[in-house]
Scaffold this motif. Sequence first.
Motif, short mmCIF file in Angstrom:
data_model
loop_
_atom_site.label_atom_id
_atom_site.label_comp_id
_atom_site.label_asym_id
_atom_site.label_seq_id
_atom_site.Cartn_x
_atom_site.Cartn_y
_atom_site.Cartn_z
N ALA A 8 0.83 -1.21 0.00
CA ALA A 8 0.00 0.00 0.00
C ALA A 8 0.86 1.26 0.00
N ALA A 9 1.96 1.24 0.74
CA ALA A 9 2.85 2.39 0.76
C ALA A 9 3.47 2.63 -0.61
N LEU A 10 3.81 1.55 -1.31
CA LEU A 10 4.39 1.68 -2.64
C LEU A 10 3.35 2.19 -3.65
N VAL A 11 2.12 1.72 -3.53
CA VAL A 11 1.06 2.20 -4.42
C VAL A 11 0.79 3.67 -4.16
N GLU A 12 0.73 4.05 -2.90
CA GLU A 12 0.47 5.46 -2.56
C GLU A 12 1.55 6.37 -3.10
N ALA A 13 2.78 5.88 -3.12
CA ALA A 13 3.91 6.67 -3.63
C ALA A 13 4.05 6.57 -5.14
N ASP A 14 3.16 5.78 -5.79
CA ASP A 14 3.26 5.56 -7.24
C ASP A 14 4.66 5.08 -7.59
N ALA A 15 5.15 4.12 -6.79
CA ALA A 15 6.55 3.71 -6.89
C ALA A 15 6.88 3.02 -8.21
N LEU A 16 5.92 2.36 -8.83
CA LEU A 16 6.23 1.73 -10.12
C LEU A 16 6.65 2.75 -11.16
N GLU A 17 6.17 3.98 -11.01
CA GLU A 17 6.55 5.06 -11.92
C GLU A 17 7.70 5.89 -11.38
N THR A 18 7.64 6.22 -10.09
CA THR A 18 8.60 7.17 -9.52
C THR A 18 9.84 6.52 -8.94
N ASP A 19 9.73 5.27 -8.47
CA ASP A 19 10.86 4.60 -7.83
C ASP A 19 10.76 3.10 -8.04
N PRO A 20 10.87 2.64 -9.29
CA PRO A 20 10.71 1.21 -9.56
C PRO A 20 11.70 0.34 -8.81
N SER A 21 12.86 0.89 -8.46
CA SER A 21 13.83 0.09 -7.71
C SER A 21 13.29 -0.31 -6.35
N ALA A 22 12.41 0.51 -5.77
CA ALA A 22 11.82 0.18 -4.47
C ALA A 22 10.90 -1.03 -4.59
N VAL A 23 10.16 -1.12 -5.70
CA VAL A 23 9.28 -2.27 -5.91
C VAL A 23 10.12 -3.52 -6.18
N GLU A 24 11.20 -3.37 -6.94
CA GLU A 24 12.10 -4.49 -7.19
C GLU A 24 12.71 -4.99 -5.88
N ALA A 25 13.08 -4.08 -5.01
CA ALA A 25 13.65 -4.47 -3.72
C ALA A 25 12.63 -5.21 -2.87
N PHE A 26 11.39 -4.74 -2.90
CA PHE A 26 10.30 -5.41 -2.20
C PHE A 26 10.12 -6.83 -2.74
N ALA A 27 10.15 -6.96 -4.06
CA ALA A 27 10.00 -8.26 -4.70
C ALA A 27 11.11 -9.21 -4.26
N GLU A 28 12.33 -8.74 -4.29
CA GLU A 28 13.46 -9.60 -3.91
C GLU A 28 13.40 -9.97 -2.43
N ASP A 29 13.00 -9.04 -1.60
CA ASP A 29 12.92 -9.31 -0.17
C ASP A 29 11.91 -10.42 0.12
N LEU A 30 10.74 -10.36 -0.51
CA LEU A 30 9.74 -11.40 -0.27
C LEU A 30 10.22 -12.77 -0.76
N VAL A 31 10.88 -12.79 -1.92
CA VAL A 31 11.41 -14.06 -2.42
C VAL A 31 12.46 -14.60 -1.45
N ASP A 32 13.35 -13.75 -0.99
CA ASP A 32 14.40 -14.18 -0.06
C ASP A 32 13.82 -14.74 1.23
N ARG A 33 12.68 -14.19 1.66
CA ARG A 33 12.05 -14.62 2.90
C ARG A 33 11.03 -15.74 2.71
N GLY A 34 10.86 -16.17 1.47
CA GLY A 34 9.93 -17.26 1.20
C GLY A 34 8.48 -16.87 1.38
N ILE A 35 8.17 -15.60 1.13
CA ILE A 35 6.80 -15.11 1.27
C ILE A 35 6.20 -14.96 -0.11
#
Length: 283
Positions: free
Chosen positions: A232-259
């Motif tokens: 929700a914080a990433l959506v509110e910040a429009d991170a896919l447009e303004t900070d795609p690296s933050a979404v990529e980091a979120f993606a990698e973190d969840l994979v690393d944690r098995g979530i």
Amino acid sequence: MRSSAGNAELALLLEVAGTPKPGNVDRHRDLADLCFEHFLAGAVGARDGLELAADGAAVGPAFERAVDGMATQDGGNTQFGALLLLVPLVRAARTELSQPVVEATVEETTVGDAAAFYRAFEHVDVAVADPPDDMAALDVRRGGDAIPELEARGLTLFDVMDRSVPGDDVAREWVRGFDRSFAAAERLAAADGPISDRTAATFLSLLAERPDTLVATRHDEATARSVTDRAAALVEADALETDPSAVEAFAEDLVDRGINPGTTADVTAAGLFIALEHEAIDV
């Protein structure tokens, strides 16, 4: 022009190709036990069951055939939940792909459909929560062994889905008229850019709205809520447009944690199918 079964297969392929989808397999990242190619093979393998639904077969047998075909690849369960949404949608599309028709399709399922659903669990391992004590005899992990109890209680497949809510948001779609699936289709149609980007944006928006029930089952409610809060914080910040690296980091973190927010991916696939059937997106 693609058939409904073709659109359903394409929806499965487009869903896994969308990136980034935090915590899920996509074309840029694999999980420890599942990879991109497993999902491609699962989608192709499910085609026969999807064709059965498109030809008017009952939902349960069509779903079991789709799962059996999906499971022929080496990764195991790739799209069980997505197929549980797609099969009745494909079946409904014979008449009209609208919420009232889909609701009628699932409400008209039978005890035989429920039995086929239980047999589908013999083809692949599926993460499910432990049932309450009074439902232990109907634990889906018993597969065909639970069918006599299912028949004794006269439970249809819709009844089984109804008893799985709350706790399973795929089942929730069945009893709530596929409301999130149709909402996902509208978002896909309204978004801009390549379909891969639209898929990623729709997935993230869905994840931001509701805790993923697969995450809650495999981990706990607090973990599922924390994942939704971060999305929700990433959506509110429009991170896919303004900070795609933050979404990529979120993606990698969840994979690393098995979530793995797999239920959200299932709803995304259903939304893709609806949008394709309504010709609201071009591929």
